[in-house]
Design an enzyme around this catalytic site. Structure first.
Site, PDB file in Angstrom:
ATOM      1  N   HIS A  89      -0.134  -5.538   2.700  1.00  0.00           N
ATOM      2  CA  HIS A  89      -0.111  -4.080   2.838  1.00  0.00           C
ATOM      3  C   HIS A  89      -1.056  -3.649   3.947  1.00  0.00           C
ATOM      4  O   HIS A  89      -2.088  -4.278   4.177  1.00  0.00           O
ATOM      5  CB  HIS A  89      -0.469  -3.397   1.511  1.00  0.00           C
ATOM      6  CG  HIS A  89      -1.721  -3.903   0.853  1.00  0.00           C
ATOM      7  ND1 HIS A  89      -2.960  -3.343   1.085  1.00  0.00           N
ATOM      8  CD2 HIS A  89      -1.930  -4.919  -0.027  1.00  0.00           C
ATOM      9  CE1 HIS A  89      -3.865  -3.988   0.349  1.00  0.00           C
ATOM     10  NE2 HIS A  89      -3.282  -4.948  -0.323  1.00  0.00           N
ATOM     11  N   ASP A  91      -2.469  -0.597   4.042  1.00  0.00           N
ATOM     12  CA  ASP A  91      -3.471   0.368   3.580  1.00  0.00           C
ATOM     13  C   ASP A  91      -4.650  -0.309   2.894  1.00  0.00           C
ATOM     14  O   ASP A  91      -4.555  -1.441   2.424  1.00  0.00           O
ATOM     15  CB  ASP A  91      -2.830   1.399   2.622  1.00  0.00           C
ATOM     16  CG  ASP A  91      -2.192   0.758   1.387  1.00  0.00           C
ATOM     17  OD1 ASP A  91      -1.674  -0.371   1.492  1.00  0.00           O
ATOM     18  OD2 ASP A  91      -2.229   1.388   0.308  1.00  0.00           O
ATOM     19  N   ASP A 119      -9.383  -6.679   1.375  1.00  0.00           N
ATOM     20  CA  ASP A 119      -8.102  -6.424   0.702  1.00  0.00           C
ATOM     21  C   ASP A 119      -7.366  -5.345   1.468  1.00  0.00           C
ATOM     22  O   ASP A 119      -7.621  -4.165   1.264  1.00  0.00           O
ATOM     23  CB  ASP A 119      -8.361  -5.999  -0.747  1.00  0.00           C
ATOM     24  CG  ASP A 119      -7.105  -5.522  -1.458  1.00  0.00           C
ATOM     25  OD1 ASP A 119      -6.008  -5.886  -1.004  1.00  0.00           O
ATOM     26  OD2 ASP A 119      -7.231  -4.781  -2.451  1.00  0.00           O
ATOM     27  N   GLU A 152       0.370   0.744  -0.760  1.00  0.00           N
ATOM     28  CA  GLU A 152       0.441  -0.255  -1.827  1.00  0.00           C
ATOM     29  C   GLU A 152      -0.573   0.024  -2.930  1.00  0.00           C
ATOM     30  O   GLU A 152      -0.294  -0.129  -4.115  1.00  0.00           O
ATOM     31  CB  GLU A 152       0.183  -1.656  -1.239  1.00  0.00           C
ATOM     32  CG  GLU A 152       0.402  -2.806  -2.205  1.00  0.00           C
ATOM     33  CD  GLU A 152      -0.865  -3.300  -2.893  1.00  0.00           C
ATOM     34  OE1 GLU A 152      -0.785  -4.232  -3.684  1.00  0.00           O
ATOM     35  OE2 GLU A 152      -1.964  -2.735  -2.647  1.00  0.00           O
ATOM     36  N   ASP A 176      -2.696 -12.109  -1.325  1.00  0.00           N
ATOM     37  CA  ASP A 176      -3.303 -10.866  -1.822  1.00  0.00           C
ATOM     38  C   ASP A 176      -3.880 -11.077  -3.223  1.00  0.00           C
ATOM     39  O   ASP A 176      -3.611 -10.308  -4.139  1.00  0.00           O
ATOM     40  CB  ASP A 176      -2.261  -9.728  -1.816  1.00  0.00           C
ATOM     41  CG  ASP A 176      -2.896  -8.348  -1.936  1.00  0.00           C
ATOM     42  OD1 ASP A 176      -4.138  -8.250  -1.892  1.00  0.00           O
ATOM     43  OD2 ASP A 176      -2.150  -7.357  -2.074  1.00  0.00           O
ATOM     44  N   HIS A 357     -12.102  -3.132  -4.049  1.00  0.00           N
ATOM     45  CA  HIS A 357     -12.096  -1.737  -4.483  1.00  0.00           C
ATOM     46  C   HIS A 357     -13.511  -1.249  -4.808  1.00  0.00           C
ATOM     47  O   HIS A 357     -13.682  -0.237  -5.478  1.00  0.00           O
ATOM     48  CB  HIS A 357     -11.156  -1.492  -5.682  1.00  0.00           C
ATOM     49  CG  HIS A 357      -9.727  -1.882  -5.414  1.00  0.00           C
ATOM     50  ND1 HIS A 357      -8.694  -1.597  -6.279  1.00  0.00           N
ATOM     51  CD2 HIS A 357      -9.148  -2.521  -4.367  1.00  0.00           C
ATOM     52  CE1 HIS A 357      -7.557  -2.059  -5.780  1.00  0.00           C
ATOM     53  NE2 HIS A 357      -7.813  -2.633  -4.622  1.00  0.00           N
TER      54      HIS A 357
HETATM   55 ZN   LIG Z   1      -4.278  -5.985  -1.966  1.00  0.00          ZN
END
Ligand SMILES: [Zn+2]
Length: 389
Positions: A89, A91, A119, A152, A176, A357
């Site tokens: 992805h 984003d 990520d 995503e 991923d 994240h």
């Molecule tokens: Zn990811």
């Protein structure tokens, strides 16, 4: 000519420093979900130089994004070999504007004020470096396709709205996952959301309390009887959101509850959803309330066989870069679920990012470089397998 289970020639051309620089350059490009235009602009510049022709779809019109999914195609030296795709992805979960990378003890971090964006810019950088290595090594190879999704992180939205007629390949890989390079994920869950509306009766506590039937209490009783968390080794269920109520003086008339169920088994998924519905239904009815339930598919599960050419190629390619392959499964959802559902057979591979994240996100240089090396080795091994060499 290279034989199976010998060291990968192409992987030797992956240059660690060049890949690290490329990763940092990509990580600094701001591209949170739906705002991936700068990443797309960068790729429009770089991919044609690597021999790719580019197509964008119109997925972003479905969710007010800046740009659609990017599908890029590169001819191989041998068109008799089926094309192989690599997907990730574009984003990141949060902005990476102003990213200041810090490298300590062989690990790349941010300075703690932003995410790193490993990520999944690490995968994107690894793919670009691997293609460069393939070109420089001169190894024969089949056509390569890049399937780069938008939006995503918000729930695989770009992949859900992808124009799949634009993709020519049928099999591929998605780096991923947080396992060290060598991790091969063969199985992903079915997932559905459940929305439960509990109806009681609204009333004022001082004026007409006798007419009231508090939906919060109905919901609480139902939830206390509901099996949640780990249901069994392959099924999980969660309630994530409750909304309801207006004033502290009002007996609440209705409450909405939102949850999610995941399972490797479609049957177990359906059974758990049914259980959640029935428990709430029975509890509300017993107390004079009503319940409306709706279920929405999030994504379907997938399972790639241990004997599948994708699995075999991944295991051999890992060994060819002196990494131990290990087979796993995950209850996490990924674009892999959605691509498989749409006829693009693929599995997820680990690239070793950590604490994603969060502002503590990091990736070791070893994992980053091995991701580039494994990508190159996969392209090489895919050719070898299909030519029966
Ligand atoms: Zn990811």
């Amino acid at each position: 000519m290279l034989k199976t289970n010998q060291l990968s020639t192409a992987a030797e051309y992956v240059k660690a420093e060049r890949l690290q620089e490329l990763f940092l350059e990509l990580a600094k490009i701001n591209g949170p979900s739906t705002k991936e235009q700068l990443v797309a602009d960068y790729l429009k510049e770089v991919l044609p130089k690597l021999g790719f022709s580019l197509k964008f779809d119109e997925a972003h019109n479905q969710f007010d994004g800046e740009v659609g999914n990017l599908i890029a195609w590169r001819e191989g030296t041998d068109s008799s070999v089926p094309p192989l795709f690599f997907s990730t992805h574009m984003d990141t979960v949060l902005p990476t504007e102003g990213l200041k990378p810090v490298i300590k003890d062989g690990v790349i971090h941010s300075d703690g004020t932003t995410i790193l964006g490993a990520d999944d810019r690490a995968a994107l950088a690894a793919y670009l470096e691997a293609i460069q290595a393939i070109i420089e090594s001169g190894v024969p190879h089949g056509p390569i396709e890049l399937i780069l999704t938008v939006n995503e992180q918000k729930g695989l939205v770009g992949a859900v709205h992808m124009d799949y007629s634009k993709a020519k390949s049928k099999m591929g890989y998605i780096f991923d996952s947080s396992g060290d390079v060598g991790q091969i994920i063969l199985k992903g869950p079915y997932s559905s959301r459940i929305l439960i509306e509990v109806q009681g009766n609204a009333a004022h506590i001082a004026l007409n309390a006798e007419e009231g039937n508090n939906a919060i209490l109905l919901a609480a009783e139902g939830l206390s009887k509901m099996r949640l968390g780990e249901i069994d080794k392959e099924t999980i269920a969660n309630i994530g959101i409750i909304n309801g109520g207006e004033l502290t003086s009002i007996i609440t008339g209705s409450v909405t509850i939102r949850g999610e169920v995941r399972s490797f088994s479609k049957e177990k998924l359906d059974r758990q959803l049914k259980h959640m519905e029935e428990v709430m239904q029975q509890t509300a009815e017993k107390n004079g309330g009503k319940v409306n339930v709706s279920v929405e598919k999030k994504y379907l599960g997938f399972e790639i066989a241990k004997e599948d050419v994708l699995t075999k190629t991944a295991e051999a390619a890992a060994r060819n870069i002196k990494v131990n392959p290990y087979l796993t499964e995950t209850l996490g959802g990924a674009d892999t679920n959605v691509l498989n559902e749409n006829g693009l057979t693929c599995l997820t591979l680990g690239l070793g990012f950590r604490n994603i994240h969060t502002f503590r996100e990091c990736i070791s240089i070893e994992n980053l470089v091995n991701t580039g090396r494994l990508t190159a080795a996969l392209i090489e091994q895919w050719y070898i397998n299909h030519k029966g060499l």
